[in-house]
Write a protein that holds these residues in place. Structure first.
Motif, PDB file in Angstrom:
ATOM      1  N   SER A 168     -43.136  27.548  19.895  1.00 40.56           N
ATOM      2  CA  SER A 168     -43.127  26.273  20.134  1.00 40.56           C
ATOM      3  C   SER A 168     -41.728  26.068  19.497  1.00 40.56           C
ATOM      4  O   SER A 168     -40.760  26.517  18.853  1.00 40.56           O
ATOM      5  CB  SER A 168     -44.086  25.477  18.239  1.00 40.56           C
ATOM      6  N   TYR A 169     -41.960  24.747  20.086  1.00 36.11           N
ATOM      7  CA  TYR A 169     -40.137  23.447  19.489  1.00 36.11           C
ATOM      8  C   TYR A 169     -41.119  22.840  19.573  1.00 36.11           C
ATOM      9  O   TYR A 169     -41.705  22.021  20.098  1.00 36.11           O
ATOM     10  CB  TYR A 169     -39.616  23.895  21.142  1.00 36.11           C
ATOM     11  N   PHE A 170     -39.847  21.792  18.685  1.00 34.42           N
ATOM     12  CA  PHE A 170     -40.399  20.623  17.945  1.00 34.42           C
ATOM     13  C   PHE A 170     -40.591  19.381  18.675  1.00 34.42           C
ATOM     14  O   PHE A 170     -41.199  19.114  18.729  1.00 34.42           O
ATOM     15  CB  PHE A 170     -40.068  20.647  16.806  1.00 34.42           C
ATOM     16  N   ARG A 171     -40.168  19.427  20.285  1.00 27.46           N
ATOM     17  CA  ARG A 171     -39.889  18.530  20.399  1.00 27.46           C
ATOM     18  C   ARG A 171     -40.840  18.510  21.599  1.00 27.46           C
ATOM     19  O   ARG A 171     -40.925  17.850  22.495  1.00 27.46           O
ATOM     20  CB  ARG A 171     -38.567  17.338  20.891  1.00 27.46           C
ATOM     21  N   SER A 172     -41.186  20.098  22.230  1.00 22.33           N
ATOM     22  CA  SER A 172     -41.895  20.333  23.481  1.00 22.33           C
ATOM     23  C   SER A 172     -43.388  19.399  23.258  1.00 22.33           C
ATOM     24  O   SER A 172     -43.986  19.746  22.706  1.00 22.33           O
ATOM     25  CB  SER A 172     -42.009  21.607  23.694  1.00 22.33           C
ATOM     26  N   SER A 173     -43.378  18.992  24.453  1.00 26.02           N
ATOM     27  CA  SER A 173     -44.807  18.150  24.225  1.00 26.02           C
ATOM     28  C   SER A 173     -45.726  19.049  25.015  1.00 26.02           C
ATOM     29  O   SER A 173     -46.601  19.144  24.625  1.00 26.02           O
ATOM     30  CB  SER A 173     -44.523  17.040  25.841  1.00 26.02           C
ATOM     31  N   CYS A 174     -45.570  19.768  25.343  1.00 27.09           N
ATOM     32  CA  CYS A 174     -46.343  21.536  26.084  1.00 27.09           C
ATOM     33  C   CYS A 174     -46.951  22.134  24.787  1.00 27.09           C
ATOM     34  O   CYS A 174     -47.810  22.048  24.187  1.00 27.09           O
ATOM     35  CB  CYS A 174     -46.068  22.564  27.069  1.00 27.09           C
ATOM     36  N   THR A 223     -46.097  29.102  12.361  1.00 28.83           N
ATOM     37  CA  THR A 223     -44.307  29.037  14.055  1.00 28.83           C
ATOM     38  C   THR A 223     -43.658  30.228  14.232  1.00 28.83           C
ATOM     39  O   THR A 223     -43.013  29.978  12.998  1.00 28.83           O
ATOM     40  CB  THR A 223     -44.622  27.616  13.775  1.00 28.83           C
ATOM     41  N   VAL A 224     -43.420  30.022  15.518  1.00 27.11           N
ATOM     42  CA  VAL A 224     -41.728  31.490  15.533  1.00 27.11           C
ATOM     43  C   VAL A 224     -41.479  29.914  16.261  1.00 27.11           C
ATOM     44  O   VAL A 224     -41.681  29.915  17.780  1.00 27.11           O
ATOM     45  CB  VAL A 224     -42.117  32.207  16.468  1.00 27.11           C
ATOM     46  N   PRO A 225     -39.879  29.591  15.446  1.00 27.27           N
ATOM     47  CA  PRO A 225     -39.942  28.748  16.545  1.00 27.27           C
ATOM     48  C   PRO A 225     -38.968  29.445  17.472  1.00 27.27           C
ATOM     49  O   PRO A 225     -38.051  29.890  16.929  1.00 27.27           O
ATOM     50  CB  PRO A 225     -38.426  26.557  15.421  1.00 27.27           C
ATOM     51  N   ILE A 226     -38.895  28.423  19.129  1.00 25.33           N
ATOM     52  CA  ILE A 226     -37.632  29.054  19.306  1.00 25.33           C
ATOM     53  C   ILE A 226     -36.691  27.351  20.130  1.00 25.33           C
ATOM     54  O   ILE A 226     -38.045  26.494  20.418  1.00 25.33           O
ATOM     55  CB  ILE A 226     -38.752  29.201  21.185  1.00 25.33           C
TER      56      ILE A 226
END
Length: 217
Positions: A11-17, A34-37
């Motif tokens: 996930s990316y914090f700002r990604s709406s998807c 969570t694995v941040p990308i």
């Protein structure tokens, strides 16, 4: 899944998807890691060989669960709905279910892709804001009209559905791109009611492991 048996969300914090999926996981009470990308750092971590092996489309989110990896937010949500049906995110009534899918597809396929990071990079920095505003306004003009006939407390009736999981992140995008929401009272009122729900709060971009310090709340 991890050794602990937890699903893994890339996930990316700002990604709406990604946010759509985080809401679904929260609503269904699914514990996950969570694995941040980071879509910006190092030219975009989604382009790394390791992540491309996970998702050839080089996009977030991706969810490892039940021994499989699923890409595309709506496919992930539908899988969660089919395997963990409580609480229900797709109504039993086929007409309402069609409305939920229609609204979800309108946002996920007809608005968000036109203003996401990869498209904005292509159109050029000088017109990015105008481009995003036009894409969102065009979609919201249609969405407002649709919600006037489908909405109750939420997008479709009085139960939270997949459509609501798509709406809230898209309104956040609209606010980030400084879209005037005055012409969209139904969108705004539904969004306001959803934002007070715990699942929408804990999944919010300002409360993620990879949220920058200055954006945390």
């Amino acid at each position: 899944m991890t050794e602990s048996g937890k699903p893994i969300l890339y996930s990316y914090f700002r990604s709406s998807c990604s946010w759509r999926v985080r809401i679904a996981l929260a609503l269904k009470g699914i514990d996950y890691e969570t694995v941040p990308i980071n879509l910006i750092k190092d030219g975009g971590q989604q382009f790394s060989k390791d992540f491309q092996a996970l998702n050839p489309m080089k996009q977030v989110p991706a969810l490892k669960i039940d021994g499989i990896t699923i890409h595309q937010s709506l496919a992930i949500i539908e899988y969660l709905e089919e395997t963990r049906p409580t609480p229900r995110l797709l109504p039993q009534d086929p007409k309402k279910r069609a409305s939920v899918r229609m609204i979800s597809d309108l946002i996920a396929g007809g608005i968000q892709p036109l203003q996401n990071l990869s498209v904005l990079k292509q159109v050029g920095e000088e017109i990015q804001l105008t481009w995003a505003q036009n894409a969102i306004t065009s979609g919201f003009n249609a969405l407002e009209q649709i919600l006037q006939s489908t909405a109750g407390i939420y997008c479709v009736g009085d139960e939270v559905t997949m459509a609501d999981l798509c709406l809230v992140p898209q309104v956040a995008n609209a606010e980030r791109f400084k879209v005037d929401l005055t012409p969209y009272p139904t969108i705004s009122s539904v969004n306001k009611r959803l934002l007070v729900l715990e699942a929408f709060q804990v999944s919010h971009p300002c409360r993620q492991p990879d949220t920058p310090t200055e954006l945390r709340a």
